[in-house]
Design a protein around this motif. Structure first.
Motif, PDB file in Angstrom:
ATOM      1  N   LEU A   1       0.807  -1.215   0.000  1.00  0.00           N
ATOM      2  CA  LEU A   1       0.000   0.000   0.000  1.00  0.00           C
ATOM      3  C   LEU A   1       0.842   1.267   0.000  1.00  0.00           C
ATOM      4  O   LEU A   1       0.336   2.346  -0.288  1.00  0.00           O
ATOM      5  N   GLY A   2       2.113   1.160   0.392  1.00  0.00           N
ATOM      6  CA  GLY A   2       2.958   2.351   0.442  1.00  0.00           C
ATOM      7  C   GLY A   2       3.198   2.807   1.868  1.00  0.00           C
ATOM      8  O   GLY A   2       3.157   1.995   2.798  1.00  0.00           O
ATOM      9  N   THR A   3       3.423   4.116   2.043  1.00  0.00           N
ATOM     10  CA  THR A   3       3.744   4.641   3.369  1.00  0.00           C
ATOM     11  C   THR A   3       2.633   5.564   3.850  1.00  0.00           C
ATOM     12  O   THR A   3       1.784   5.980   3.064  1.00  0.00           O
ATOM     13  N   ASP A   4       2.662   5.864   5.147  1.00  0.00           N
ATOM     14  CA  ASP A   4       1.686   6.780   5.754  1.00  0.00           C
ATOM     15  C   ASP A   4       0.260   6.277   5.487  1.00  0.00           C
ATOM     16  O   ASP A   4      -0.581   7.015   4.984  1.00  0.00           O
ATOM     17  N   ILE A   5       0.020   5.020   5.816  1.00  0.00           N
ATOM     18  CA  ILE A   5      -1.247   4.372   5.489  1.00  0.00           C
ATOM     19  C   ILE A   5      -2.164   4.272   6.718  1.00  0.00           C
ATOM     20  O   ILE A   5      -1.838   3.591   7.689  1.00  0.00           O
ATOM     21  N   PRO A   6      -3.314   4.931   6.681  1.00  0.00           N
ATOM     22  CA  PRO A   6      -4.269   4.828   7.785  1.00  0.00           C
ATOM     23  C   PRO A   6      -4.846   3.413   7.887  1.00  0.00           C
ATOM     24  O   PRO A   6      -4.930   2.702   6.879  1.00  0.00           O
ATOM     25  N   SER A   7      -5.267   3.036   9.094  1.00  0.00           N
ATOM     26  CA  SER A   7      -5.831   1.703   9.325  1.00  0.00           C
ATOM     27  C   SER A   7      -6.941   1.382   8.336  1.00  0.00           C
ATOM     28  O   SER A   7      -7.047   0.258   7.838  1.00  0.00           O
TER      29      SER A   7
ATOM     30  N   SER B   1      -6.764  -3.177  16.488  1.00  0.00           N
ATOM     31  CA  SER B   1      -8.117  -3.040  17.023  1.00  0.00           C
ATOM     32  C   SER B   1      -9.099  -2.679  15.910  1.00  0.00           C
ATOM     33  O   SER B   1     -10.258  -3.093  15.946  1.00  0.00           O
ATOM     34  N   SER B   2      -8.644  -1.946  14.896  1.00  0.00           N
ATOM     35  CA  SER B   2      -9.543  -1.663  13.767  1.00  0.00           C
ATOM     36  C   SER B   2      -9.899  -2.935  13.008  1.00  0.00           C
ATOM     37  O   SER B   2     -11.029  -3.080  12.527  1.00  0.00           O
ATOM     38  N   LEU B   3      -8.930  -3.840  12.886  1.00  0.00           N
ATOM     39  CA  LEU B   3      -9.218  -5.107  12.212  1.00  0.00           C
ATOM     40  C   LEU B   3     -10.282  -5.874  12.984  1.00  0.00           C
ATOM     41  O   LEU B   3     -11.181  -6.490  12.407  1.00  0.00           O
ATOM     42  N   LYS B   4     -10.166  -5.813  14.314  1.00  0.00           N
ATOM     43  CA  LYS B   4     -11.174  -6.478  15.159  1.00  0.00           C
ATOM     44  C   LYS B   4     -12.534  -5.867  14.924  1.00  0.00           C
ATOM     45  O   LYS B   4     -13.518  -6.569  14.666  1.00  0.00           O
ATOM     46  N   ASP B   5     -12.592  -4.531  14.984  1.00  0.00           N
ATOM     47  CA  ASP B   5     -13.872  -3.835  14.802  1.00  0.00           C
ATOM     48  C   ASP B   5     -14.498  -4.164  13.458  1.00  0.00           C
ATOM     49  O   ASP B   5     -15.725  -4.213  13.337  1.00  0.00           O
ATOM     50  N   ALA B   6     -13.643  -4.360  12.448  1.00  0.00           N
ATOM     51  CA  ALA B   6     -14.171  -4.633  11.113  1.00  0.00           C
ATOM     52  C   ALA B   6     -14.513  -6.110  10.933  1.00  0.00           C
ATOM     53  O   ALA B   6     -14.904  -6.536   9.853  1.00  0.00           O
ATOM     54  N   GLY B   7     -14.326  -6.892  11.998  1.00  0.00           N
ATOM     55  CA  GLY B   7     -14.647  -8.312  11.923  1.00  0.00           C
ATOM     56  C   GLY B   7     -13.661  -9.110  11.077  1.00  0.00           C
ATOM     57  O   GLY B   7     -13.975 -10.183  10.584  1.00  0.00           O
ATOM     58  N   LEU B   8     -12.442  -8.574  10.913  1.00  0.00           N
ATOM     59  CA  LEU B   8     -11.472  -9.243  10.045  1.00  0.00           C
ATOM     60  C   LEU B   8     -10.328  -9.906  10.803  1.00  0.00           C
ATOM     61  O   LEU B   8      -9.463 -10.544  10.208  1.00  0.00           O
ATOM     62  N   ARG B   9     -10.331  -9.740  12.123  1.00  0.00           N
ATOM     63  CA  ARG B   9      -9.175 -10.194  12.880  1.00  0.00           C
ATOM     64  C   ARG B   9      -8.948 -11.703  12.758  1.00  0.00           C
ATOM     65  O   ARG B   9      -7.812 -12.171  12.798  1.00  0.00           O
TER      66      ARG B   9
ATOM     67  N   GLN C   1      -9.653 -13.482  10.145  1.00  0.00           N
ATOM     68  CA  GLN C   1      -9.256 -13.812   8.772  1.00  0.00           C
ATOM     69  C   GLN C   1      -7.754 -13.667   8.551  1.00  0.00           C
ATOM     70  O   GLN C   1      -7.171 -14.363   7.724  1.00  0.00           O
ATOM     71  N   VAL C   2      -7.123 -12.735   9.259  1.00  0.00           N
ATOM     72  CA  VAL C   2      -5.715 -12.439   8.970  1.00  0.00           C
ATOM     73  C   VAL C   2      -4.795 -12.668  10.165  1.00  0.00           C
ATOM     74  O   VAL C   2      -5.191 -12.531  11.316  1.00  0.00           O
ATOM     75  N   LYS C   3      -3.554 -13.019   9.839  1.00  0.00           N
ATOM     76  CA  LYS C   3      -2.489 -13.005  10.830  1.00  0.00           C
ATOM     77  C   LYS C   3      -1.768 -11.674  10.671  1.00  0.00           C
ATOM     78  O   LYS C   3      -1.477 -11.254   9.545  1.00  0.00           O
ATOM     79  N   VAL C   4      -1.478 -11.027  11.778  1.00  0.00           N
ATOM     80  CA  VAL C   4      -0.843  -9.716  11.704  1.00  0.00           C
ATOM     81  C   VAL C   4       0.627  -9.806  12.109  1.00  0.00           C
ATOM     82  O   VAL C   4       0.949 -10.294  13.195  1.00  0.00           O
TER      83      VAL C   4
ATOM     84  N   GLY D   1      -0.983  -7.559  20.809  1.00  0.00           N
ATOM     85  CA  GLY D   1      -1.831  -8.607  20.246  1.00  0.00           C
ATOM     86  C   GLY D   1      -1.553  -8.940  18.794  1.00  0.00           C
ATOM     87  O   GLY D   1      -2.421  -9.456  18.091  1.00  0.00           O
ATOM     88  N   ALA D   2      -0.336  -8.642  18.326  1.00  0.00           N
ATOM     89  CA  ALA D   2       0.027  -9.053  16.960  1.00  0.00           C
ATOM     90  C   ALA D   2       0.334 -10.546  16.979  1.00  0.00           C
ATOM     91  O   ALA D   2       0.632 -11.115  18.027  1.00  0.00           O
ATOM     92  N   ASP D   3       0.293 -11.173  15.803  1.00  0.00           N
ATOM     93  CA  ASP D   3       0.587 -12.604  15.760  1.00  0.00           C
ATOM     94  C   ASP D   3       2.078 -12.882  15.667  1.00  0.00           C
ATOM     95  O   ASP D   3       2.515 -13.989  15.960  1.00  0.00           O
ATOM     96  N   GLY D   4       2.845 -11.881  15.222  1.00  0.00           N
ATOM     97  CA  GLY D   4       4.274 -12.135  15.136  1.00  0.00           C
ATOM     98  C   GLY D   4       5.078 -10.900  14.829  1.00  0.00           C
ATOM     99  O   GLY D   4       4.550  -9.879  14.370  1.00  0.00           O
ATOM    100  N   TYR D   5       6.388 -11.021  15.108  1.00  0.00           N
ATOM    101  CA  TYR D   5       7.335  -9.949  14.856  1.00  0.00           C
ATOM    102  C   TYR D   5       8.547 -10.559  14.172  1.00  0.00           C
ATOM    103  O   TYR D   5       8.938 -11.687  14.466  1.00  0.00           O
ATOM    104  N   ALA D   6       9.140  -9.837  13.232  1.00  0.00           N
ATOM    105  CA  ALA D   6      10.390 -10.307  12.636  1.00  0.00           C
ATOM    106  C   ALA D   6      11.328  -9.130  12.493  1.00  0.00           C
ATOM    107  O   ALA D   6      10.900  -8.015  12.204  1.00  0.00           O
TER     108      ALA D   6
END
Ligand code: B12
Lengths: 347, 216
Positions: free
Chosen positions: B125-131, B164-172, B174-177, B193-198
């Motif tokens: 999506l690029g940079t400076d991307i809102p939720s 938290s926006s992903l949760k509100d949108a009912g998408l949490r 569906q995706v691993k963050v 509450g992310a699923d992972g860090y690298a």
């Protein structure tokens, strides 16, 4: 020995590098790069401080009062030149300014760009006024300006990925662009030195985090050298700061002829000591993330290590590797000068 | 003959020659070569090799970026030509971006390129991307991974907001963050509450594979 002023300590560091004299120092000279985080001292938002030079000046003065750094660095926003040239910038309340439009996304526009006039364009006049204001009140320590370096300006105007593409696809274009950008850096440097403020330029993206040593030598070094030579003729020394890991180009950075070199925590201070000895005053390199640590213990170790690695016989100034994070609590900024005082005493 | 074309496509990616890659892709279609095979045996091989050259220090960022450009240029020709029912086999689909307020571009781009090299479909999506933009992209693409990059301590907070926006949108569900960027740590990732860090692009790929149970 009675306590020295910032001016005396800094002047001693320069003498150690550039002469055979070995003036005494009561402690290691020390300062931090702080700007945005001083919004907390004057109760403004980061966005307000970035748009209003007088709030910025108030923040710097409050920081000087509280921390008493040996250099008062006027760290505002590296986008000031970019904005004056034509980039569009957004100012969030609670975070750093962001570029919303890069003027050279269409590279053809280069020929129509104007080199900004520091006395007229964008926030440049506000920056100069803030420097004048702070210099009026800060008499014990040198006041030093921060100017965006040409590679930083080039990257900001063109976009980071685009500039990296150009390095292979259109190297000639980068040279044209850099010729333009050094004019901006030179004008800002000139304007600052006219008001009696120290001058140094910052090149966050010139390190090996983003480019190869070969790219530095081809696209950046010649222009750094031009800037330094331009001011050498006028007997003005300029400093240089590079973020990230610059180990592979330390000798090149020194060969530009800058009078002081500031390195980030990504660079190896021991290598930098060797590269700068007798040629440039070395500044660095406490990691900025330590300003967010739970306790002062890691900062203590880092400062101890810096002082150990950069011995008193070569000109050295203890400093943060880069800018103190905008949300670092003032209490943790206190740690830095307190620890410099405690650990930095020479006897 | 098809192997010759695959090799040329791979080489165009390794050399970062977008125009060549595009022209070769068109030629391949004219010659009635299987677009899927061109992708799998040509472009993917090229970007993998590019990734290896980067990992071994022979290539720097610019070569990697133009390699990814060349791949993209050829994909734009080949993907629409895939036969209906014929689907490019992807390891997973990731929506990646640098969070709102942050313009650090390179780390995120690098992660995206390495993911592409390892068979992921990457929506950068690029940079400076809102939720909200992350969320729209997840809905549109049906992604199963989200990658959020933040290089400033002030913008790290946006990673939490995104979750938290992903949760509100009912998408949490569906995706691993996945989160990353210089100031981000594994413990911070856990805390928000992310699923992972690298910590770098290569481990980001491993992490993504693990998160979606892809065979390595
Ligand atoms: C280049 C650079 C810039 C360039 C960016 C150019 C661009 N358009 O991208 C410029 C000059 C514009 C810039 C600006 C600023 N910068 Co800067 N910048 C850097 C620098 C030197 C390198 C960053 C980089 O590109 N590295 C190379 C890439 C490949 O590495 P990476 O980004 O870390 O990414 C890797 C991993 O982190 C990970 N990763 C990254 N994203 C993701 C995402 C996922 C999902 C995963 C799994 C992994 C992952 O994988 C990547 C690949 O290995 C860093 C120094 C550092 N130590 O990081 C400072 C640094 C990030 N910047 C910093 C600062 C303060 C700023 C400014 C505020 C400066 C100012 N006063 O104006 C502005 C901020 C503007 C804004 N609103 O965003 C600070 C941040 C401090 C903090 N904790 O807040 C740093 C750490 C410097 C320092 N030592 O203090 N900067």
């Amino acid at each position: 020995m009675t306590s020295m002023t910032g001016k005396q300590r800094i002047s001693a560091a320069f003498k150690k590098t550039f002469s055979d004299a070995d003036p005494e120092l009561d402690r290691v000279p020390a300062y931090m790069f702080s700007g945005a985080c001083n919004s907390q001292l004057v109760g403004s938002t980061i966005g307000e401080l970035m748009q209003d030079g007088q709030i910025f000046a108030k923040g710097q003065l409050a920081a000087y009062e509280r921390y008493k750094p040996d250099i008062m660095l006027m760290m505002w926003d590296l986008n000031v030149d970019l904005e004056a040239i034509g980039n569009e910038i957004r100012f969030p309340d609670d975070s750093m300014p962001v570029i919303t439009k890069e003027i050279l996304e269409d590279k053809g526009k280069l020929s129509s760009l104007q080199v900004p006039d520091p006395k007229k364009d964008g926030r440049l006049p506000a920056y100069l006024d803030a420097c004048i204001e702070v210099k009026k009140h800060v008499t014990d320590s040198p006041v030093s300006g921060v100017i965006a370096g040409p590679w930083t300006i080039a990257m900001g105007l063109r976009g980071a990925a685009n500039l990296l593409r150009d390095s292979i696809k259109d190297p000639e274009y980068i040279h044209e662009l850099m010729e333009f950008c050094i004019q901006a850096t030179i004008n800002s440097t000139q304007a600052l030195s006219e008001i009696g403020v120290g001058v140094g330029y910052s090149e966050a993206p010139a390190s090996m985090d983003l480019i190869s040593p070969k790219m530095y030598r081809e696209f950046v070094f010649p222009y750094h050298k031009k800037i330094v030579d331009h001011f050498k003729e006028k007997k003005i020394g300029v400093g240089l700061h590079v973020c990230g890991n610059a180990d592979a180009i330390l000798d090149d950075l020194v060969a530009t002829g800058v009078s002081n070199l500031s390195v980030d925590s990504g660079s190896d201070l021991a290598l930098a000591v060797e590269a700068t000895r007798g040629k440039a005053v070395l500044i660095g390199n406490v990691p900025t993330e330590l300003f967010l640590a739970e306790s002062a213990e890691e900062m203590r170790q880092s400062i101890q290590n810096c002082i150990h690695v950069a011995p008193n016989d070569s000109g050295y100034i203890l400093a943060t590797g880069c800018e103190v994070p905008a949300i670092a609590p003032p209490k943790k900024v206190d740690w830095f000068m307190d620890l410099a005082e405690e650990l930095g005493a020479y006897n | 003959m098809s192997q010759e074309m695959f090799d040329k496509l791979a080489q165009a990616v390794i050399d970062g020659e977008s125009e060549d890659a595009e022209a070769l892709a068109k030629q391949a279609l004219e010659q009635k070569l299987d677009p899927l095979a061109c992708i799998t045996n040509g472009l993917t091989v090229g970007i993998q090799k590019t990734g290896e050259l980067f990992a071994s220090g022979e290539y720097y960022l610019p070569e990697l970026i133009i390699g990814a450009d060349a791949m993209k240029a050829a994909m734009q020709i080949l993907e629409p030509a895939l036969l209906s029912g014929q689907e490019r086999e992807v390891t997973g689909t990731i929506v990646i971006g640098t969070v709102e307020g942050d313009l650090h571009e390179i780390g995120k781009t690098l992660v995206g390129t390495m993911m592409t090299a390892n068979g992921f479909r990457v929506i950068d999506l690029g940079t400076d991307i809102p939720s909200a933009d992350f969320i729209d992209a997840v809905k549109e693409s049906g992604a199963n991974l989200v990658g959020a990059s933040a290089l400033l301590t002030t913008t790290m907070l946006q990673q939490e907001k995104l979750i938290s926006s992903l949760k509100d949108a009912g998408l949490r569900e569906q995706v691993k963050v996945m989160v990353g960027g210089a100031p981000v740590t594994a413990s911070y990732a856990k805390q928000i509450g992310a699923d992972g860090y690298a910590e770098d692009a290569i481990s980001a790929v491993d992490l993504a594979m693990r998160l979606i149970d892809a065979p390595a």
